[in-house]
Write an enzyme that holds these catalytic residues in place. Structure first.
Site, mmCIF file in Angstrom:
data_model
loop_
_atom_site.group_PDB
_atom_site.id
_atom_site.type_symbol
_atom_site.label_atom_id
_atom_site.label_comp_id
_atom_site.label_asym_id
_atom_site.label_seq_id
_atom_site.Cartn_x
_atom_site.Cartn_y
_atom_site.Cartn_z
ATOM 1 N N ASP A 11 6.068 -33.363 -9.457
ATOM 2 C CA ASP A 11 7.418 -33.505 -9.997
ATOM 3 C C ASP A 11 7.901 -32.116 -10.405
ATOM 4 O O ASP A 11 7.109 -31.184 -10.540
ATOM 5 C CB ASP A 11 7.393 -34.443 -11.216
ATOM 6 C CG ASP A 11 8.775 -34.595 -11.845
ATOM 7 O OD1 ASP A 11 9.730 -34.895 -11.100
ATOM 8 O OD2 ASP A 11 8.918 -34.396 -13.055
ATOM 9 N N SER A 12 9.203 -32.024 -10.651
ATOM 10 C CA SER A 12 9.773 -30.758 -11.122
ATOM 11 C C SER A 12 9.223 -30.392 -12.506
ATOM 12 O O SER A 12 9.302 -29.243 -12.917
ATOM 13 C CB SER A 12 11.288 -30.879 -11.186
ATOM 14 O OG SER A 12 11.640 -31.954 -12.035
ATOM 15 N N CYS A 74 9.576 -37.040 -8.163
ATOM 16 C CA CYS A 74 10.875 -36.500 -8.549
ATOM 17 C C CYS A 74 12.010 -37.112 -7.709
ATOM 18 O O CYS A 74 11.984 -37.033 -6.473
ATOM 19 C CB CYS A 74 10.823 -34.987 -8.317
ATOM 20 S SG CYS A 74 12.312 -34.132 -8.821
ATOM 21 N N THR A 76 14.991 -36.028 -7.486
ATOM 22 C CA THR A 76 15.735 -34.949 -6.840
ATOM 23 C C THR A 76 15.046 -34.505 -5.545
ATOM 24 O O THR A 76 15.681 -34.411 -4.491
ATOM 25 C CB THR A 76 15.864 -33.759 -7.817
ATOM 26 O OG1 THR A 76 16.503 -34.225 -9.008
ATOM 27 C CG2 THR A 76 16.648 -32.637 -7.208
ATOM 28 N N GLU A 152 14.016 -35.363 -23.232
ATOM 29 C CA GLU A 152 13.068 -34.289 -23.584
ATOM 30 C C GLU A 152 13.135 -33.978 -25.088
ATOM 31 O O GLU A 152 12.153 -33.557 -25.682
ATOM 32 C CB GLU A 152 13.357 -33.041 -22.750
ATOM 33 C CG GLU A 152 13.250 -33.333 -21.261
ATOM 34 C CD GLU A 152 12.138 -32.587 -20.543
ATOM 35 O OE1 GLU A 152 11.799 -31.505 -20.996
ATOM 36 O OE2 GLU A 152 11.638 -33.129 -19.525
ATOM 37 N N CYS A 186 16.052 -41.233 -11.474
ATOM 38 C CA CYS A 186 15.495 -39.973 -11.980
ATOM 39 C C CYS A 186 14.297 -40.312 -12.857
ATOM 40 O O CYS A 186 14.310 -41.317 -13.574
ATOM 41 C CB CYS A 186 16.573 -39.248 -12.782
ATOM 42 S SG CYS A 186 15.977 -37.847 -13.727
ATOM 43 N N THR A 187 13.288 -39.470 -12.777
ATOM 44 C CA THR A 187 12.025 -39.716 -13.490
ATOM 45 C C THR A 187 12.191 -40.089 -14.961
ATOM 46 O O THR A 187 11.440 -40.912 -15.485
ATOM 47 C CB THR A 187 11.159 -38.443 -13.438
ATOM 48 O OG1 THR A 187 11.975 -37.322 -13.786
ATOM 49 C CG2 THR A 187 10.550 -38.236 -12.073
ATOM 50 N N HIS A 188 13.148 -39.448 -15.638
ATOM 51 C CA HIS A 188 13.273 -39.630 -17.091
ATOM 52 C C HIS A 188 14.001 -40.918 -17.495
ATOM 53 O O HIS A 188 13.867 -41.365 -18.633
ATOM 54 C CB HIS A 188 14.058 -38.470 -17.699
ATOM 55 C CG HIS A 188 13.329 -37.164 -17.703
ATOM 56 N ND1 HIS A 188 12.912 -36.548 -16.544
ATOM 57 C CD2 HIS A 188 12.938 -36.362 -18.726
ATOM 58 C CE1 HIS A 188 12.308 -35.408 -16.856
ATOM 59 N NE2 HIS A 188 12.312 -35.268 -18.171
HETATM 60 N N1 DGL Z 1 12.396 -34.903 -12.132
HETATM 61 C C1 DGL Z 1 13.818 -34.779 -11.925
HETATM 62 C C2 DGL Z 1 14.309 -36.000 -11.145
HETATM 63 O O1 DGL Z 1 13.673 -37.043 -11.134
HETATM 64 C C3 DGL Z 1 14.582 -34.631 -13.231
HETATM 65 C C4 DGL Z 1 14.455 -33.267 -13.882
HETATM 66 C C5 DGL Z 1 15.004 -32.159 -13.013
HETATM 67 O O2 DGL Z 1 16.234 -32.011 -12.887
HETATM 68 O O3 DGL Z 1 14.188 -31.434 -12.453
HETATM 69 O O4 DGL Z 1 15.344 -35.943 -10.526
#
Ligand code: DGL
Length: 271
Positions: A11-12, A74, A76, A152, A186-188
């Protein structure tokens, strides 16, 4: 033959731990190597070319760790690579296709909402996958840029008016459009699901891509006789920057404690 090589997840940053949580829930015996690119997060505001370049480096790191398959947790990254052929030497899973499939089965009124980072929403990747499955579905999208920093920061309570106001501001137009299913792309975002449910109402089905993906990975391993049969999975964590907030954020996203001194830092540019 059972295969004890680990599953590779990247993941990012640490958000992908919400996807790992779903994998662990469904496949507790699988070994896992997790890489979070904490030194270069966020990806969601970057260009396609840079996101793709970073993803290739992240994947290479996992390949070097002898994984049996790779998961792009991720949203993205997944939105950029979902339509590209897999050139990796191991199977590759992304979070868009399975979330789209689950949403298409869930919708009753054929109106699906999708939320994600700016890069994910402008890629239109969910929309393409959904329309491939059913061209009569209407797709409504919204980038929710402030969701990640709120999570976060630990501002996630449905009783907090600031959080509720922020989430409502992004989601009200989707609610007005009458979607009955919403992909948390999105992961979060699954961490905000209580707030999202409060805003959207109980009648709207929330799709957690991690859950959809975990089911697909489990099927794949079982059908190919590649599941690990040992007692309990072993987890290894790698990041590109060890930040002071790691333990707190990782605990919230994974739902269990990750010991800071067991996390290894890698120089992802030198992979
Ligand atoms: N992990 C990213 C996603 O799921 C979110 C955080 C980022 O922008 O890197 O899109």
């Amino acid at each position: 033959m059972p295969d004890k090589r680990p599953i590779g997840i990247f993941d990012s940053g640490l958000g992908g731990l919400t996807v790992m949580k779903e994998i662990v829930k469904l496949m507790p015996k699988e070994n896992i190597v997790y890489f979070g690119d904490t030194g270069r997060v966020p990806y969601g505001t970057r260009s396609r070319d840079i996101i793709h370049k970073y993803a290739l480096q992240d994947e290479k790191f996992l390949i070097n760790n002898d994984v049996k398959l790779i998961i792009a947790a991720c949203g993205t990254v997944s939105s950029i690579v979902a339509d590209l052929p897999n050139t990796l030497p191991v199977p590759f899973f992304e979070v868009i296709s399975y979330a789209a499939k689950m949403a298409v089965s869930a919708t009753r009124n054929k109106k699906i909402g999708v939320i994600g980072t700016s890069a994910t929403i402008s890629s239109e990747s969910h929309k393409k996958k959904i329309l491939e499955l059913d061209s009569n579905i209407e797709v409504f999208t919204s980038p929710c840029t402030l969701f990640v920093p709120f999570v976060e920061e630990g501002w996630i309570s449905a009783d907090d008016n600031v959080v509720l106001g922020m989430v409502s501001r992004y989601l009200e137009p989707l609610k007005q459009s009458g979607v009955d299913t919403l992909i948390l792309g999105c992961t979060h975002y699954p961490i905000l699901c209580d707030v999202i449910r409060k805003v959207m109402g109980d009648d709207v089905t929330l799709i957690n891509p991690g859950e959809a993906l975990a089911l697909a990975v489990k099927d794949y391993l079982e059908n190919n006789d590649l599941s690990n049969v040992e007692q309990k999975g072993n987890y290894e964590f790698f990041v590109s920057d060890k930040t002071a907030t790691f333990e707190k954020t990782a605990h919230m996203l994974l739902g269990e404690k990750v010991e800071y001194n067991k996390v290894k830092q890698v120089d992802i540019d030198k992979i």
